[in-house]
Motif scaffolding. Sequence first.
Motif, PDB file in Angstrom:
ATOM      1  N   GLU A 146      38.517  37.837  38.055  1.00 48.45           N
ATOM      2  CA  GLU A 146      37.252  37.264  38.510  1.00 48.45           C
ATOM      3  C   GLU A 146      36.041  38.067  38.051  1.00 48.45           C
ATOM      4  O   GLU A 146      34.905  37.648  38.267  1.00 48.45           O
ATOM      5  CB  GLU A 146      37.261  37.178  40.041  1.00 48.45           C
ATOM      6  CG  GLU A 146      38.286  36.204  40.597  1.00 48.45           C
ATOM      7  CD  GLU A 146      38.040  34.777  40.120  1.00 48.45           C
ATOM      8  OE1 GLU A 146      36.874  34.408  39.967  1.00 48.45           O
ATOM      9  OE2 GLU A 146      39.024  34.058  39.882  1.00 48.45           O
ATOM     10  N   ARG A 147      36.279  39.207  37.416  1.00 48.80           N
ATOM     11  CA  ARG A 147      35.153  40.034  36.994  1.00 48.80           C
ATOM     12  C   ARG A 147      34.381  39.364  35.875  1.00 48.80           C
ATOM     13  O   ARG A 147      34.942  38.732  34.985  1.00 48.80           O
ATOM     14  CB  ARG A 147      35.648  41.399  36.501  1.00 48.80           C
ATOM     15  CG  ARG A 147      36.275  42.253  37.586  1.00 48.80           C
ATOM     16  CD  ARG A 147      35.243  42.831  38.511  1.00 48.80           C
ATOM     17  NE  ARG A 147      34.338  43.733  37.815  1.00 48.80           N
ATOM     18  CZ  ARG A 147      33.320  44.348  38.427  1.00 48.80           C
ATOM     19  NH1 ARG A 147      33.102  44.122  39.727  1.00 48.80           N
ATOM     20  NH2 ARG A 147      32.543  45.162  37.768  1.00 48.80           N
ATOM     21  N   SER A 189      43.898  39.602  40.429  1.00 46.98           N
ATOM     22  CA  SER A 189      42.910  38.581  40.806  1.00 46.98           C
ATOM     23  C   SER A 189      41.491  39.129  40.725  1.00 46.98           C
ATOM     24  O   SER A 189      40.578  38.447  40.262  1.00 46.98           O
ATOM     25  CB  SER A 189      43.210  38.081  42.221  1.00 46.98           C
ATOM     26  OG  SER A 189      42.227  37.165  42.639  1.00 46.98           O
ATOM     27  N   TRP A 190      41.326  40.402  41.109  1.00 49.14           N
ATOM     28  CA  TRP A 190      39.988  41.010  41.085  1.00 49.14           C
ATOM     29  C   TRP A 190      39.492  41.152  39.640  1.00 49.14           C
ATOM     30  O   TRP A 190      38.342  40.865  39.333  1.00 49.14           O
ATOM     31  CB  TRP A 190      40.050  42.371  41.757  1.00 49.14           C
ATOM     32  CG  TRP A 190      38.721  43.072  41.825  1.00 49.14           C
ATOM     33  CD1 TRP A 190      37.691  42.815  42.678  1.00 49.14           C
ATOM     34  CD2 TRP A 190      38.286  44.142  40.978  1.00 49.14           C
ATOM     35  NE1 TRP A 190      36.640  43.643  42.434  1.00 49.14           N
ATOM     36  CE2 TRP A 190      36.972  44.482  41.384  1.00 49.14           C
ATOM     37  CE3 TRP A 190      38.873  44.845  39.927  1.00 49.14           C
ATOM     38  CZ2 TRP A 190      36.267  45.495  40.781  1.00 49.14           C
ATOM     39  CZ3 TRP A 190      38.140  45.858  39.333  1.00 49.14           C
ATOM     40  CH2 TRP A 190      36.854  46.178  39.751  1.00 49.14           C
ATOM     41  N   GLY A 193      48.869  41.971  42.907  1.00 54.15           N
ATOM     42  CA  GLY A 193      48.291  40.630  42.857  1.00 54.15           C
ATOM     43  C   GLY A 193      46.799  40.635  43.126  1.00 54.15           C
ATOM     44  O   GLY A 193      46.018  39.954  42.452  1.00 54.15           O
ATOM     45  N   TRP A 194      46.395  41.468  44.101  1.00 51.46           N
ATOM     46  CA  TRP A 194      44.959  41.538  44.401  1.00 51.46           C
ATOM     47  C   TRP A 194      44.196  42.136  43.222  1.00 51.46           C
ATOM     48  O   TRP A 194      43.106  41.689  42.876  1.00 51.46           O
ATOM     49  CB  TRP A 194      44.744  42.406  45.637  1.00 51.46           C
ATOM     50  CG  TRP A 194      43.296  42.552  45.991  1.00 51.46           C
ATOM     51  CD1 TRP A 194      42.519  41.710  46.731  1.00 51.46           C
ATOM     52  CD2 TRP A 194      42.432  43.623  45.570  1.00 51.46           C
ATOM     53  NE1 TRP A 194      41.238  42.170  46.811  1.00 51.46           N
ATOM     54  CE2 TRP A 194      41.156  43.353  46.094  1.00 51.46           C
ATOM     55  CE3 TRP A 194      42.632  44.772  44.819  1.00 51.46           C
ATOM     56  CZ2 TRP A 194      40.090  44.198  45.908  1.00 51.46           C
ATOM     57  CZ3 TRP A 194      41.551  45.613  44.617  1.00 51.46           C
ATOM     58  CH2 TRP A 194      40.301  45.330  45.155  1.00 51.46           C
ATOM     59  N   GLY A 195      44.789  43.181  42.596  1.00 49.95           N
ATOM     60  CA  GLY A 195      44.116  43.814  41.468  1.00 49.95           C
ATOM     61  C   GLY A 195      43.949  42.861  40.295  1.00 49.95           C
ATOM     62  O   GLY A 195      42.884  42.788  39.684  1.00 49.95           O
ATOM     63  N   TRP A 217      53.419  44.734  45.665  1.00 49.78           N
ATOM     64  CA  TRP A 217      53.200  43.439  45.017  1.00 49.78           C
ATOM     65  C   TRP A 217      51.879  42.818  45.444  1.00 49.78           C
ATOM     66  O   TRP A 217      51.163  42.222  44.645  1.00 49.78           O
ATOM     67  CB  TRP A 217      54.345  42.486  45.332  1.00 49.78           C
ATOM     68  CG  TRP A 217      55.523  42.697  44.439  1.00 49.78           C
ATOM     69  CD1 TRP A 217      56.725  43.220  44.791  1.00 49.78           C
ATOM     70  CD2 TRP A 217      55.598  42.401  43.043  1.00 49.78           C
ATOM     71  NE1 TRP A 217      57.559  43.289  43.706  1.00 49.78           N
ATOM     72  CE2 TRP A 217      56.887  42.786  42.607  1.00 49.78           C
ATOM     73  CE3 TRP A 217      54.711  41.875  42.127  1.00 49.78           C
ATOM     74  CZ2 TRP A 217      57.299  42.646  41.311  1.00 49.78           C
ATOM     75  CZ3 TRP A 217      55.124  41.723  40.822  1.00 49.78           C
ATOM     76  CH2 TRP A 217      56.403  42.109  40.415  1.00 49.78           C
ATOM     77  N   GLY A 218      51.564  43.014  46.707  1.00 49.27           N
ATOM     78  CA  GLY A 218      50.278  42.486  47.175  1.00 49.27           C
ATOM     79  C   GLY A 218      49.110  43.184  46.498  1.00 49.27           C
ATOM     80  O   GLY A 218      48.119  42.554  46.125  1.00 49.27           O
ATOM     81  N   GLY A 219      49.239  44.519  46.329  1.00 48.89           N
ATOM     82  CA  GLY A 219      48.168  45.267  45.661  1.00 48.89           C
ATOM     83  C   GLY A 219      48.012  44.854  44.212  1.00 48.89           C
ATOM     84  O   GLY A 219      46.900  44.708  43.707  1.00 48.89           O
TER      85      GLY A 219
END
Length: 273
Positions: free
Chosen positions: A55-56, A51-52, A47-49, A43-45
């Motif tokens: 922001e691109r 978000s990344w 969420g980070w993906g 889930w953390g991965g």
Amino acid sequence: MAHPGNQRRLKPEGRNRAGNAAVPSGRRLRASFTALFALCLIWGGIGWGVSWIAERRVQTVRVKGAFRYIDPAVVEDLVRDRLASGNTYFGIPMAEIRQAVASIPWVAEASVERRWPDRIEVEVREHRPVARWGDAEFIDDRMNRFHVGSTQGFEHLPLLTGPDGQERRLVKVLIDLDERFGTWGTRVAELRLTDRWSWSLRLESDVRIEFGRQEPAEAIPSLLSLLPLLGKERMTLLQSIDLRYPYGFAVVWKTYPPDAEVPPEQPGAVPPA
């Protein structure tokens, strides 16, 4: 040494009543903790993906299509103008970009798509003009009328004139007549339908034909069957044909310079066929 008869039959350890191996409680806790930890990592991965990606910024604009009348660089510049510096991957104004590209006069269709991770693709289909409509508009191969401001440079295309909403009708008549006059080695240069539903045309050989209110497709077969009776030489001297007579048609011959050879028959109307 114990006698075999005195040995107790011990119940196997680590098995439940069903005979399955029993898992110690400590191992179950460790397995649960490991699974929970792995789930948190996933889930953390994710969420980070997300978000990344969110922001691109759009780095690349790709314009696709077969271009003949539009400069792809113009389309790309228009798209970049719509992409503000703060636009992120999910913040691209897709509808605004598509509307802006579609507003280019020669654009028939436009689509805009995101491409991961930082690209936007714009696909454009141009109008393909098959005829002029007045001085500033065209009819394309899908019988759509479009405006580009001027038809200069497209004089090789036939000129259509008619009431609004009759574009498809004129194009269909044009195609039919072109096939029929192909046996003469000529094509339709101008086709006109007036507000009173009267038809007329001019061929590339500069012969003009008046149909009146009768449909050209119904009048042309009899005309083409009778014209060869005039003879090949005299057919080349035709200037205009009037089909508005109920039992025949009239022709006008081209005028000749004084020293030119005059056709054997005097100019005038052809007797009713």
